[in-house]
Design a protein around this motif. Structure first.
Motif, short mmCIF file in Angstrom:
data_model
loop_
_atom_site.label_atom_id
_atom_site.label_comp_id
_atom_site.label_asym_id
_atom_site.label_seq_id
_atom_site.Cartn_x
_atom_site.Cartn_y
_atom_site.Cartn_z
N SER A 99 -2.28 5.82 4.20
CA SER A 99 -3.39 5.73 5.14
C SER A 99 -3.76 4.28 5.44
O SER A 99 -4.47 4.01 6.40
CB SER A 99 -4.62 6.44 4.56
N HIS A 100 -3.29 3.37 4.63
CA HIS A 100 -3.59 1.96 4.84
C HIS A 100 -2.32 1.12 4.87
O HIS A 100 -2.30 0.00 4.34
CB HIS A 100 -4.60 1.47 3.79
N ASN A 146 0.82 -1.21 0.00
CA ASN A 146 0.00 0.00 0.00
C ASN A 146 0.86 1.26 0.00
O ASN A 146 0.59 2.20 -0.76
CB ASN A 146 -0.96 0.01 1.20
N GLY A 170 -2.99 -2.03 8.29
CA GLY A 170 -4.10 -1.64 7.44
C GLY A 170 -4.74 -0.32 7.84
O GLY A 170 -5.64 0.17 7.16
N ILE A 171 -4.25 0.26 8.93
CA ILE A 171 -4.77 1.57 9.29
C ILE A 171 -3.59 2.44 9.72
O ILE A 171 -2.88 2.11 10.67
CB ILE A 171 -5.88 1.49 10.37
N PRO A 190 -9.28 -1.33 0.54
CA PRO A 190 -8.92 0.08 0.70
C PRO A 190 -8.12 0.54 -0.53
O PRO A 190 -7.23 -0.18 -1.00
CB PRO A 190 -8.03 0.07 1.95
N LYS A 210 -11.97 4.34 3.83
CA LYS A 210 -11.41 3.27 2.99
C LYS A 210 -10.74 3.75 1.71
O LYS A 210 -10.20 2.95 0.94
CB LYS A 210 -12.49 2.22 2.67
#
Lengths: 350, 350, 350, 350
Positions: free
Chosen positions: A102-103, A95, A112-113, B264, B288
């Motif tokens: 952001s992910h 990502n 993932g966050i 996402p 997301k």
């Protein structure tokens, strides 16, 4: 050290807590010079964000000085004055490689966050903070940049630009509407001009906020309480609607307003943080060839915006309406929590 | 001449009507070689599209031979064998100049809606049809192209490609899910490979349709009636969801499925024609970083797809499952209206 | 009527010629209100453009009033005040459909070359002109737009924007260098701000031209005669070179300068009209991940730029330094032909 | 350990050298499973790359097993089987953040040049190699991926895809010409289909190479020795030229061929490594609206291509024509150095 600690719904305290230390080779420790409060902090305090545990230090924005570096950190040094990005990202997962900080998928973060400060790990409303993935998550402050200029770059300015302007695909000549003139809406207005729109229409319920919008880049203002608000906006276009409608409030009504404003072939860019589902009139919209975007800031434009702020091409300091010292932070919360009463926008705590 | 005429909700007739004539300098008259029936025609017959007047000739797809040209037409000639685009567009208004033919603003058409055949003007289920803006709205058929290959280019193939594949921003290596294996979903599957996905996952309630999907390009199939359909799809990805979720049904449930499937940073491309609003869970989706697109086909890729079909690189003819003559058109409606019973996909009427 | 006629290399005359008439259904006849002279006209007069026949009326820029329309023209009317695009394009061939108006393939034009005015057909330095493909090639002037504002939209402003700014892919925060401060270079500087650059560096041999550049949007100026010109420009960047280098002269030396200035990953946008091949140091450049673009203006941004000029967001009128009446056109040629002596930029002839 | 050492122009030796060790927290040490030889290695051996010092271990491609990790490495572990990207990049500098790994600015690398293996630091034709910036520069091999599949992902496949296909902006339906059918040209042909071209035309002097091109994805072949080679290629288009011309040789003649082949509005993508400047006919090309790209591979698509190879959607293993053991490496150099005589493409050394 002292820090602002979440004590459960409705409760917070500025209290003594242990200082943070390096946990991973890619961490740094930063002594905070300044921080600020975000609407999200208010939501957390209300208990709206269950992921936040009691005892968590709040805050995800700030500038500071590095006081300690992990063994894997090579491009930062003790003494560097830095801006902390509100999202923490490794820069190297699949990502991050595509700019979706952001992910961030790195398991040392939250898998993932990317927004973890003041949420899943301790945040920036404190004297010291541990910063994970430091080389990808802090930006050196050029000489001469003031605290008020720097603090906006952690979150607000990139959010308005990335999630409003870029996701909205603003093009030269476009007519842009921004619904909501809070900090993030104003950040979208201020940065929209980097994409050459012909008009930036601020839409808000409040006259004072519309007056401020005009100072932040809006070329036109429309009061959303007016019965004919929609007609007023459409009259500023060629009759077909705006090219880009930016939602910067976060409630169903304003989202629906954005879908009413946008022309066929246009874009709706949602910046608002929503607490409820919205009704999307796909029965009317399916044929309109519109695009609806949304998201958490990546801060991958932070470096570019920092350059423009440092060259005085974006007056970021205009957002700071009130200043406090760290030990006045509860007062700062009061003022920010009643922003309209105090005509407050962003509070600088240093 | 004979034509299929809408006689009010639930009523249609294949009857004698006057032949059309040139009305504007940019018109041509086309003698139809073949036409077909679209799901939209069934909606109109139900009375779901109030803009369609009683007495309207239905149909918006077809191929034919030009029999007369307007005084302003210079690049087409009597005798040319052509494919009719389902949207009529001038090519010169501000929307057409940016490729948004679906919203052609020319006041000789419908000022903002490009789909007029069988809707706002008489359509293609007839022996002759008047084609407005002919130079921008018909495409010459290369020698050797069959009727079955050509008929799909009016609407279905461009719709799947433009509104599914292009609006969905499919990139090489992506995992793509297509919900719904009707003609338009299959068109998205067939044309998706032009953007190099790694997997194309067909999702449908029906085994027979899933089997067909595999013949049209799906690499994997998932039955949406299965309790664990979502887990099955996610298992085909890296665990984060699909890069692109294409909705090709048009009901709230399938739209919601698309938003559950997407990773996402991914895209939801809605092709379905919706009759009701949908609930959009912005409270969960705002963070997301997804994008939701929708729209009516522009047919601005028709020429490119035609080239690939003519070179046998897209097997468009596979869509045609049944053939009828013009005077069997009511029977064709029966078969298409009960498609699953007849295992019908597209009917060719010539 | 009177017109400026090319009489062979070095010879021109303002003389009586027959008035033009409608030849095709898509033509209009325009009575010229104003025209101007372009560097290309000087090249033609020197005999450098062999395609131009003796007897040709020169000029490809202008504004006027429609006096007659062809039978296929429906969206324009006698009396409309219009800007003529310098390229003539059908809007409907495969090149026009992708916005490549500069290479319109319509056989009624020139089959692959959109610039035909004053080149392959009679031009705009005349009392009347026949305009082919009128609906795609003229733009209605909004009320209040002055001649000086309108005349720049025929060619100069779109050329600087499309071939310099757009082809150069200028992004927010970029440092942009423009080599050459003639009309087209200045147009690139004026329109560059629509893409949010941090710096626009004008580079020229002449102090007076650099002073003017600063009035047209340049944030910095560098004199190319200085021995350390390259170091001066690099010092305005982060040390790696400019993001976009725009060549607006048209000789080998200035093209090479652009390739020296550009950073790895950057863009060279050539606007200059070249008379000779250039040496491209691929042995050094192959590894730099740069991009080199070039081209003739499409005028597909004319409508957008017109909107910004009409809203006084681009001060196009600043280009006009001298005004003449039509019967002073030979004097206008003298002034424009010796531009530096007269400190001339664009001459308005009306 | 044993390694292939450059001993000055024309000289090399497979000899005993010290094993490498961790130097920075972000390093890993890899025991090589397989490596290969690239045309660049032959250039270095000729003395054409002065930056390469005598004593340097050559090679920039390879797969291996991690045997040691630096203190800052958290996402890789001893025992991981990995593919080494040919460029080394930090992932966090301003160039890396935009995907320009080929110009990584990290001062621990080479500050602006990402290709350092076998060039500025010791390379992969050895039993062990130190890999800088390991977390951004190696990719875990999925189970079941063979050495022959993996080895192509270090350089050749990403180079053909990124510098040929992506920089060439291939679009669905395009006609693409690839000049040169060596490994990198073939990699462009094999990966071009990910962007949906209608035709891939291989152009080469050699019949055997053209026959091989047809196996790697070329739909048509043209012999560049034919007097009418240009006409043959143009005949495969609509008469205007190819949409994308990819140069995969690296000499002035083939670069010029690419500029002759390309249509107005098209792209020339140079992959070839050039030793001399080329003449660019800007006097003819300025008006053609073409784009010329060039560059060193970024390997930022390596992960995506790896996924497609692992799923057997790109037959990377076809490139390997000969296999050797490490101690036969001098023989491998002989075969690769006389590739046409041995009908060799890539040699796998393991």
């Amino acid at each position: 050290m002292k820090a602002l600690v979440y004590k459960g719904p409705g409760e917070k305290s500025w209290e003594e807590v242990p200082e943070p230390g390096i946990q991973r080779p890619t961490d740094v420790i930063v002594k905070m010079i300044a921080t600020t409060i975000c609407g999200t902090d208010l939501h957390i305090l209300k208990g709206d964000v269950p992921a936040v545990d009691t005892g968590r230090i709040l805050g995800h924005e700030g500038i500071g000085v590095i006081t300690e570096i992990g063994s894997g950190v090579t491009q930062l040094a003790v003494g560097d004055r830095v801006i902390l990005a509100c999202v923490s990202s490794c820069g190297q997962c699949s990502n991050c490689r595509r700019g979706l900080y952001s992910h961030c998928l790195n398991p040392e973060g939250a898998e993932g966050i990317g927004w973890i400060f003041g949420h899943l790990i301790d945040g920036t409303q404190a004297e010291y903070v541990r910063v994970p993935f430091a080389e990808n998550s802090v930006y050196k402050m050029p000489d001469g940049l003031t605290d008020a200029e720097g603090i906006l770059l952690s979150d607000i300015l990139p959010t308005g630009f990335e999630i409003g302007v870029q996701y909205g695909h603003i093009m030269p000549g476009d007519v842009v509407a921004v619904i909501g003139s809070g900090p993030v809406g104003l950040a979208a207005m201020m940065t929209a001009r980097l994409h050459g729109p012909s008009k930036i229409v601020a839409i808000d319920l409040d006259d004072a906020r519309l007056a401020r919008a005009a100072e932040f880049g809006a070329t036109d203002t429309v009061k959303s309480g007016d019965a004919d608000w929609l007609e007023q906006v459409i009259a500023l276009t060629d009759g077909l609607g705006v090219d880009v409608a930016i939602e910067a409030v976060g409630i169903p009504q304003t989202f629906t307003m954005a879908t009413l404003l946008v022309r066929p072939g246009g874009n709706v860019a949602n910046i608002g943080v929503h607490g409820k589902p919205v009704e999307l009139a796909l029965n009317e919209l399916w044929i309109k060839n519109i695009n609806i975007s949304m998201g958490l800031v990546n801060t991958n434009t932070l470096g570019m915006l920092l350059k423009l702020v440092a060259e005085h091409k974006l007056p970021a300091e205009k957002f700071v309406t009130h200043e406090f010292s760290f030990d006045q932070i509860l007062e700062a919360y009061d003022v920010f929590g009643n922003a309209s009463q105090h005509d407050a926008l962003k509070v600088l705590i240093h």
